[in-house]
Design a protein around this motif. Structure first.
Motif, PDB file in Angstrom:
ATOM      1  N   PRO A 207      13.750   7.426   4.830  1.00 25.48           N
ATOM      2  CA  PRO A 207      14.520   7.478   3.584  1.00 25.48           C
ATOM      3  C   PRO A 207      13.826   6.718   2.477  1.00 25.48           C
ATOM      4  CG  PRO A 207      15.514   5.941   5.128  1.00 25.48           C
ATOM      5  CD  PRO A 207      14.411   6.637   5.875  1.00 25.48           C
ATOM      6  N   THR A 212      19.958   4.115   1.227  1.00 19.23           N
ATOM      7  CA  THR A 212      20.311   5.513   1.452  1.00 19.23           C
ATOM      8  C   THR A 212      20.245   5.892   2.925  1.00 19.23           C
ATOM      9  OG1 THR A 212      18.031   6.294   1.192  1.00 19.23           O
ATOM     10  CG2 THR A 212      19.376   6.109  -0.809  1.00 19.23           C
ATOM     11  N   THR A 244      26.951  14.424   1.393  1.00 21.06           N
ATOM     12  CA  THR A 244      25.719  13.623   1.267  1.00 21.06           C
ATOM     13  C   THR A 244      25.356  12.981   2.594  1.00 21.06           C
ATOM     14  OG1 THR A 244      26.127  13.163  -1.064  1.00 21.06           O
ATOM     15  CG2 THR A 244      24.659  11.663   0.102  1.00 21.06           C
ATOM     16  N   ARG A 248      21.880  13.654   4.640  1.00 24.23           N
ATOM     17  CA  ARG A 248      20.924  12.567   4.894  1.00 24.23           C
ATOM     18  C   ARG A 248      20.781  12.287   6.389  1.00 24.23           C
ATOM     19  NH1 ARG A 248      22.417   8.531  -0.184  1.00 24.23           N
ATOM     20  NH2 ARG A 248      21.385   9.817  -1.757  1.00 24.23           N
ATOM     21  N   ASP A 251      18.506  14.884   7.755  1.00 23.07           N
ATOM     22  CA  ASP A 251      17.142  14.621   7.305  1.00 23.07           C
ATOM     23  C   ASP A 251      16.476  13.539   8.145  1.00 23.07           C
ATOM     24  OD1 ASP A 251      17.291  16.514   5.326  1.00 23.07           O
ATOM     25  OD2 ASP A 251      17.678  15.102   3.703  1.00 23.07           O
ATOM     26  N   GLU A 252      17.229  12.493   8.492  1.00 20.33           N
ATOM     27  CA  GLU A 252      16.659  11.355   9.215  1.00 20.33           C
ATOM     28  C   GLU A 252      16.567  11.585  10.715  1.00 20.33           C
ATOM     29  OE1 GLU A 252      18.452   7.567   8.286  1.00 20.33           O
ATOM     30  OE2 GLU A 252      18.801   8.164   6.222  1.00 20.33           O
TER      31      GLU A 252
END
Length: 318
Positions: A207, A212, A244, A248, A251-252
């Motif tokens: 990130p 975040t 959100t 996220r 994504d991680e």
């Protein structure tokens, strides 16, 4: 003799152009397993081989040790050295492997297994960047380039670089249970578990800022697996909107929060089955599954066995 008492021999075959990092993974992981494994490294002729770096590797053994292996590992080599047909000396070396021996490839090592015909009709994986080349060369292999590793019984294939750590920990976990696998992971300072079906390529593995990241929320959830956690609970802890947080998190981690929670609950359940005398229903409550039936379903989906069978396997090993 039980599996704990027996020392399994792992033989690593270093081929020309081998990647140093992947070459060292089996020794680092299996060598940290409290003496359960003996790791030997060989080449096709016992002579040094060039790495894809600016040095060569000298080994202690020739190909004859492949015939004594319980597990053979083919680590990655430079893609430039990959061909549809194997050099005669590599074919001769692979022919020494006994039938039924477990064979593992890391990254481009899958090209070697495929060229030897060992992957025909099987599901396998390799590095996602090489997927098109692999499919063109080996159309009889069912390639899944979207996963970290594939366990197809006696043959396991893994994707690039660190997925070699994942597949070795997976083998260790299946051989000796999650307690030892977790101990080895801590010693090597690597994640103790990444599901083989996790995506190879994650768009945003790091990130932009700590603020975040969903890491703190993942730690918070791991301490509360027994609670009926929802996506709203996780997003609320992270102080993000549902949309959100979900984006996220994916994504991680490379998977949805819901799938990750189930994965972590199964891992915790496996540990309790190995290390405690709690009933299946009690374990289900401890890890956050609503019922013992739910635990049975998720465990079977993950590893293909019932809680009772899993517990008997590792109690017998101890």
């Amino acid at each position: 003799m039980s599996r704990v008492e027996r020392v399994e021999r792992v033989v690593v075959l270093a081929l020309d152009g081998v990647y140093p990092f992947e070459l060292g993974i089996p020794s680092r992981i299996f060598g940290a397993a409290d003496g359960r494994y003996e790791v030997l490294t060989c080449t096709v002729d016992g002579r040094p081989v060039r790495c894809n770096a600016d040095f060569s590797v000298t080994v202690e053994h020739g190909p004859e040790v492949l015939g004594t292996a319980d597990t053979v590992v083919i680590p990655a080599m430079d893609p430039a050295a990959v061909t549809a047909e194997l050099p005669a000396e590599v074919t001769a070396a692979l022919a020494l492997i006994r039938p039924g021996t477990r064979i593992v490839s890391i990254c481009t090592g899958a090209f070697v297994l495929a060229a030897a015909g060992l992957l025909d009709g099987r599901r396998a994986t390799t590095h996602w960047q090489l997927a098109d080349d692999f499919r063109r060369l080996f159309p009889r292999v069912s390639l899944d380039a979207d996963v970290l590793f594939v366990d197809d019984g006696t043959i396991l294939t893994s994707a690039g670089a660190a997925s070699g750590v994942d597949v070795c920990l997976h083998i260790l976990r299946n051989d000796h249970g999650s307690e030892l696998a977790n101990k080895v992971a801590r010693r090597c300072v690597v994640p103790p578990w990444r599901d083989g079906g996790q995506a190879q390529y994650i768009e945003q593995p790091v990130p932009d800022t700590a603020a975040t990241s969903t890491a703190a929320t993942r730690g918070w959830a791991l301490a509360r697996l027994g609670d009926p956690l929802t996506l709203a609970d996780l997003a609320g802890h992270s102080r993000m909107s549902l949309r959100t947080f979900a984006r996220r998190f994916n994504d991680e981690v490379g998977m949805s929060p819901g799938r990750w929670l189930i994965q972590q609950r199964v891992v915790r359940a496996r540990h309790l089955l190995e290390s405690s005398d709690l009933s299946v229903d009690q374990i289900a409550g401890e890890v956050g599954f609503a019922t013992g039936t739910s635990l049975r379903q998720h465990l079977h989906a993950a590893i293909g066995v019932s809680p009772g069978a899993y517990r008997r396997t590792f109690q017998a090993a101890r």
